[in-house]
Write a protein that holds these residues in place. Structure first.
Motif, PDB file in Angstrom:
ATOM      1  N   ASP A 135       0.864  -1.179   0.000  1.00 25.55           N
ATOM      2  CA  ASP A 135       0.000   0.000   0.000  1.00 25.55           C
ATOM      3  C   ASP A 135       0.906   1.236   0.000  1.00 25.55           C
ATOM      4  O   ASP A 135       1.438   1.627   1.030  1.00 25.55           O
ATOM      5  CB  ASP A 135      -0.890  -0.050   1.247  1.00 25.55           C
ATOM      6  CG  ASP A 135      -1.718   1.208   1.453  1.00 25.55           C
ATOM      7  OD1 ASP A 135      -1.604   2.155   0.657  1.00 25.55           O
ATOM      8  OD2 ASP A 135      -2.480   1.245   2.437  1.00 25.55           O
ATOM      9  N   GLU A 137       0.262   4.366  -0.335  1.00 23.30           N
ATOM     10  CA  GLU A 137      -0.242   5.517   0.404  1.00 23.30           C
ATOM     11  C   GLU A 137       0.108   5.443   1.881  1.00 23.30           C
ATOM     12  O   GLU A 137       0.433   6.459   2.503  1.00 23.30           O
ATOM     13  CB  GLU A 137      -1.763   5.621   0.228  1.00 23.30           C
ATOM     14  CG  GLU A 137      -2.367   6.836   0.889  1.00 23.30           C
ATOM     15  CD  GLU A 137      -3.859   6.940   0.637  1.00 23.30           C
ATOM     16  OE1 GLU A 137      -4.427   8.000   0.902  1.00 23.30           O
ATOM     17  OE2 GLU A 137      -4.464   5.949   0.164  1.00 23.30           O
ATOM     18  N   ASN A 138       0.073   4.242   2.454  1.00 22.53           N
ATOM     19  CA  ASN A 138       0.255   4.098   3.900  1.00 22.53           C
ATOM     20  C   ASN A 138       1.534   3.379   4.299  1.00 22.53           C
ATOM     21  O   ASN A 138       1.850   3.319   5.491  1.00 22.53           O
ATOM     22  CB  ASN A 138      -0.946   3.343   4.503  1.00 22.53           C
ATOM     23  CG  ASN A 138      -2.229   4.135   4.376  1.00 22.53           C
ATOM     24  OD1 ASN A 138      -2.372   5.201   4.948  1.00 22.53           O
ATOM     25  ND2 ASN A 138      -3.169   3.621   3.583  1.00 22.53           N
ATOM     26  N   LYS A 163      -2.559   1.364  -4.544  1.00 25.47           N
ATOM     27  CA  LYS A 163      -3.006   2.645  -3.981  1.00 25.47           C
ATOM     28  C   LYS A 163      -1.979   3.763  -4.203  1.00 25.47           C
ATOM     29  O   LYS A 163      -1.866   4.669  -3.384  1.00 25.47           O
ATOM     30  CB  LYS A 163      -3.312   2.506  -2.483  1.00 25.47           C
ATOM     31  CG  LYS A 163      -4.345   1.449  -2.149  1.00 25.47           C
ATOM     32  CD  LYS A 163      -4.628   1.431  -0.667  1.00 25.47           C
ATOM     33  CE  LYS A 163      -5.516   0.272  -0.281  1.00 25.47           C
ATOM     34  NZ  LYS A 163      -5.777   0.207   1.169  1.00 25.47           N
ATOM     35  N   TRP A 164      -1.270   3.702  -5.306  1.00 26.73           N
ATOM     36  CA  TRP A 164      -0.283   4.738  -5.608  1.00 26.73           C
ATOM     37  C   TRP A 164      -0.934   5.944  -6.289  1.00 26.73           C
ATOM     38  O   TRP A 164      -0.376   7.049  -6.271  1.00 26.73           O
ATOM     39  CB  TRP A 164       0.818   4.182  -6.506  1.00 26.73           C
ATOM     40  CG  TRP A 164       0.305   3.684  -7.832  1.00 26.73           C
ATOM     41  CD1 TRP A 164      -0.158   2.430  -8.119  1.00 26.73           C
ATOM     42  CD2 TRP A 164       0.173   4.445  -9.026  1.00 26.73           C
ATOM     43  NE1 TRP A 164      -0.569   2.351  -9.418  1.00 26.73           N
ATOM     44  CE2 TRP A 164      -0.373   3.584 -10.003  1.00 26.73           C
ATOM     45  CE3 TRP A 164       0.472   5.767  -9.376  1.00 26.73           C
ATOM     46  CZ2 TRP A 164      -0.637   4.003 -11.303  1.00 26.73           C
ATOM     47  CZ3 TRP A 164       0.205   6.190 -10.671  1.00 26.73           C
ATOM     48  CH2 TRP A 164      -0.345   5.317 -11.624  1.00 26.73           C
ATOM     49  N   GLU A 165      -2.119   5.740  -6.871  1.00 27.34           N
ATOM     50  CA  GLU A 165      -2.753   6.827  -7.624  1.00 27.34           C
ATOM     51  C   GLU A 165      -3.034   8.038  -6.747  1.00 27.34           C
ATOM     52  O   GLU A 165      -2.738   9.183  -7.130  1.00 27.34           O
ATOM     53  CB  GLU A 165      -4.060   6.342  -8.273  1.00 27.34           C
ATOM     54  CG  GLU A 165      -3.884   5.269  -9.338  1.00 27.34           C
ATOM     55  CD  GLU A 165      -3.981   3.857  -8.770  1.00 27.34           C
ATOM     56  OE1 GLU A 165      -4.153   2.925  -9.560  1.00 27.34           O
ATOM     57  OE2 GLU A 165      -3.890   3.700  -7.538  1.00 27.34           O
ATOM     58  N   GLU A 166      -3.604   7.796  -5.561  1.00 33.23           N
ATOM     59  CA  GLU A 166      -3.923   8.899  -4.660  1.00 33.23           C
ATOM     60  C   GLU A 166      -2.664   9.460  -3.999  1.00 33.23           C
ATOM     61  O   GLU A 166      -2.576  10.654  -3.703  1.00 33.23           O
ATOM     62  CB  GLU A 166      -4.914   8.437  -3.586  1.00 33.23           C
ATOM     63  CG  GLU A 166      -6.280   8.035  -4.112  1.00 33.23           C
ATOM     64  CD  GLU A 166      -7.045   9.218  -4.666  1.00 33.23           C
ATOM     65  OE1 GLU A 166      -6.828  10.361  -4.188  1.00 33.23           O
ATOM     66  OE2 GLU A 166      -7.859   9.011  -5.583  1.00 33.23           O
ATOM     67  N   ALA A 167      -1.684   8.594  -3.770  1.00 30.42           N
ATOM     68  CA  ALA A 167      -0.460   9.029  -3.095  1.00 30.42           C
ATOM     69  C   ALA A 167       0.414   9.884  -3.998  1.00 30.42           C
ATOM     70  O   ALA A 167       1.133  10.777  -3.521  1.00 30.42           O
ATOM     71  CB  ALA A 167       0.320   7.812  -2.598  1.00 30.42           C
ATOM     72  N   ARG A 171       5.416  10.014  -3.737  1.00 32.29           N
ATOM     73  CA  ARG A 171       5.330   9.023  -2.661  1.00 32.29           C
ATOM     74  C   ARG A 171       5.722   7.637  -3.187  1.00 32.29           C
ATOM     75  O   ARG A 171       6.389   6.863  -2.474  1.00 32.29           O
ATOM     76  CB  ARG A 171       3.897   8.994  -2.102  1.00 32.29           C
ATOM     77  CG  ARG A 171       3.640   7.933  -1.041  1.00 32.29           C
ATOM     78  CD  ARG A 171       4.388   8.216   0.250  1.00 32.29           C
ATOM     79  NE  ARG A 171       3.894   9.398   0.892  1.00 32.29           N
ATOM     80  CZ  ARG A 171       2.848   9.421   1.724  1.00 32.29           C
ATOM     81  NH1 ARG A 171       2.196   8.296   1.990  1.00 32.29           N
ATOM     82  NH2 ARG A 171       2.471  10.546   2.285  1.00 32.29           N
ATOM     83  N   CYS A 175       8.714   5.232  -1.793  1.00 26.99           N
ATOM     84  CA  CYS A 175       8.456   3.840  -1.409  1.00 26.99           C
ATOM     85  C   CYS A 175       9.422   2.903  -2.134  1.00 26.99           C
ATOM     86  O   CYS A 175       9.984   1.979  -1.537  1.00 26.99           O
ATOM     87  CB  CYS A 175       7.003   3.497  -1.738  1.00 26.99           C
ATOM     88  SG  CYS A 175       6.420   1.938  -1.069  1.00 26.99           S
ATOM     89  N   LYS A 194      -5.618   0.679  -9.752  1.00 21.32           N
ATOM     90  CA  LYS A 194      -6.669   0.632  -8.733  1.00 21.32           C
ATOM     91  C   LYS A 194      -6.990  -0.806  -8.330  1.00 21.32           C
ATOM     92  O   LYS A 194      -8.146  -1.215  -8.253  1.00 21.32           O
ATOM     93  CB  LYS A 194      -7.921   1.361  -9.220  1.00 21.32           C
ATOM     94  CG  LYS A 194      -7.680   2.853  -9.445  1.00 21.32           C
ATOM     95  CD  LYS A 194      -8.949   3.572  -9.860  1.00 21.32           C
ATOM     96  CE  LYS A 194      -8.678   5.068 -10.024  1.00 21.32           C
ATOM     97  NZ  LYS A 194      -9.887   5.814 -10.464  1.00 21.32           N
ATOM     98  N   ARG A 328     -10.460   4.653   5.241  1.00 18.21           N
ATOM     99  CA  ARG A 328     -11.385   4.524   4.110  1.00 18.21           C
ATOM    100  C   ARG A 328     -12.203   3.254   4.283  1.00 18.21           C
ATOM    101  O   ARG A 328     -11.707   2.263   4.813  1.00 18.21           O
ATOM    102  CB  ARG A 328     -10.616   4.485   2.784  1.00 18.21           C
ATOM    103  CG  ARG A 328      -9.869   5.781   2.476  1.00 18.21           C
ATOM    104  CD  ARG A 328      -9.162   5.687   1.152  1.00 18.21           C
ATOM    105  NE  ARG A 328      -8.446   6.918   0.844  1.00 18.21           N
ATOM    106  CZ  ARG A 328      -7.674   7.087  -0.216  1.00 18.21           C
ATOM    107  NH1 ARG A 328      -7.529   6.088  -1.074  1.00 18.21           N
ATOM    108  NH2 ARG A 328      -7.061   8.239  -0.419  1.00 18.21           N
TER     109      ARG A 328
END
Length: 390
Positions: A135, A137-138, A163-167, A171, A175, A194, A328
């Motif tokens: 993940d 993002e986190n 979940k790299w799209e939102e990050a 970021r 990572c 996604k 989420r």
């Protein structure tokens, strides 16, 4: 595949909330498009005593699902692996088995066990490879505190960045750089769309690392985690998280009382839960038809919650699966065709909370104090039981 061909086994691992189940469910339609009769079986390991993801998988035309609860598949449940695989083999006759680990499992240990079973069964199985989902993002938040997250990224054949799209790309690059700092990591990787990755990328990978693991490799990993007390069976990765098992039911003296969850309080609870303290929330619950239509919302409000169609009136109460990860969440309607697992069957609310270390006592007191999870109605508090299971 001929009847005598070994069943390929793919291990999919990754820290809590990384998107393992989503990846698997996105592979199924690809397999079916290539071969409408393809049979994919899922062996799922989960924290706590509530089966959630297997019910999601059952509703997605996976040929067979088995779930190992209340333990770690690479430690105290490893002895059950042979039985679980044999049952899937005899009842489902799958073309492939995917083993989805809990968020704390060591993939190296599990790969070693699958290799052993392959030898002992005369080649009934073959380990296709180990896939680790990260993940983006986190991951920056938990990779510093979780040795397991690093090991999952290290002992694997393919890394899927999710979940790299939102990050964002920055970021993602951070990572990727941090992974490069891990000793010995030179692993193939791919970015998901996604949660979607092509089946030809995930399956049929060069599983040389996984198949070549030895007991010495696994012992080295465990020794790093066992501390200095001489107990080589102490797997500290299981203590990186704490787990609460929660049930909400009607008061015993009010058998005719509310039988649905207060959806407004539930949403407030989800919105106000700290993702630094709580990693995952999974639940199966019942809400009224009216609440399903008017109250329930996913964290992404553009993604509407499916509600059953009704022919006038309030309609029947409605059953949902809740998945919450790092702030989420989504509600998934439980279809009539899905046979509910005994761990949640007929419960108004059954929930598992997976928390950071040292957080369970505080959250247990918060929940038991009342006001967070309640039933509908003016006097709908009901009976709430909260148990620490890990």
């Amino acid at each position: 595949m001929t009847r005598d061909s070994p069943i390929p086994i793919t291990i999919i691992t990754g820290f809590l909330g990384s998107g393992k189940t989503t990846l698997i469910l996105n592979l199924l339609p690809q397999l079916r498009a290539a071969n409408p009769t393809y049979r994919l079986a899922l062996l799922k390991n989960e924290f706590g005593d509530l089966a959630v993801d297997s019910q999601l998988a059952s509703s997605s035309a996976i040929a067979g699902v088995s779930e190992l609860l209340n333990g770690c598949i690479c430690c105290n449940l490893v002895g059950q692996l042979s039985v679980a695989l044999s049952e899937l083999q005899s009842t489902v006759k799958p073309d492939r088995i995917v083993i989805e680990t809990s968020g704390s499992a060591f993939p190296a240990t599990l790969a070693l066990e699958v290799n052993r079973l392959a030898r002992e069964t005369g080649g009934q199985y073959v380990l296709d490879g180990v896939v680790s989902v990260i993940d983006v993002e986190n991951w920056k938040g938990y990779e510093d505190t979780s040795y397991t997250a690093k090991i999952q990224a290290r002992y694997t054949d393919l890394i899927v960045f999710n979940k790299w799209e939102e990050a964002g790309e920055r970021r993602f690059d951070e990572c990727l750089d941090r992974l490069g700092d891990l000793e010995g990591v030179d692993t193939a990787w791919v970015k998901s769309d996604k949660g979607w990755v092509g089946m030809d990328v995930v399956f049929g990978i060069d599983g040389g690392l996984a198949r070549g693991l030895t007991k010495t490799d696994v012992d080295h990993v465990h020794d790093d985690k066992c501390g200095h007390d001489g107990d080589k069976h102490k797997h500290d990765h299981q203590t990186e998280v704490e787990v609460l098992s929660i049930e909400l039911k009607s008061s015993a003296e009010k058998k005719e009382g509310p039988t649905t969850v207060n959806a407004e309080k539930l949403l407030a609870f989800l919105r106000n839960t700290s993702k630094e303290e709580v990693y995952r929330i999974k639940a199966v619950l019942t809400v009224s038809a009216k609440a399903a239509r008017e109250v329930l919302k996913n964290s992404d409000e553009d993604m509407k919650v499916s509600a059953p169609a009704t022919l006038g009136g309030e309609g029947p109460d409605t059953r949902y699966i809740l998945n919450w990860a790092f702030g989420r969440w989504t509600f998934t309607l439980v279809g009539n065709a899905v046979k509910e697992h005994e761990s949640s069957n007929e419960a108004i609310l059954r929930m598992t909370m997976i928390l950071a270390r040292y957080e369970s006592t505080k959250w247990k007191k918060r929940l038991e104090a009342g006001g967070l999870l309640e039933l509908e109605g003016t006097d709908g508090k009901g009976e709430l039981s909260v148990t620490k299971v890990n």
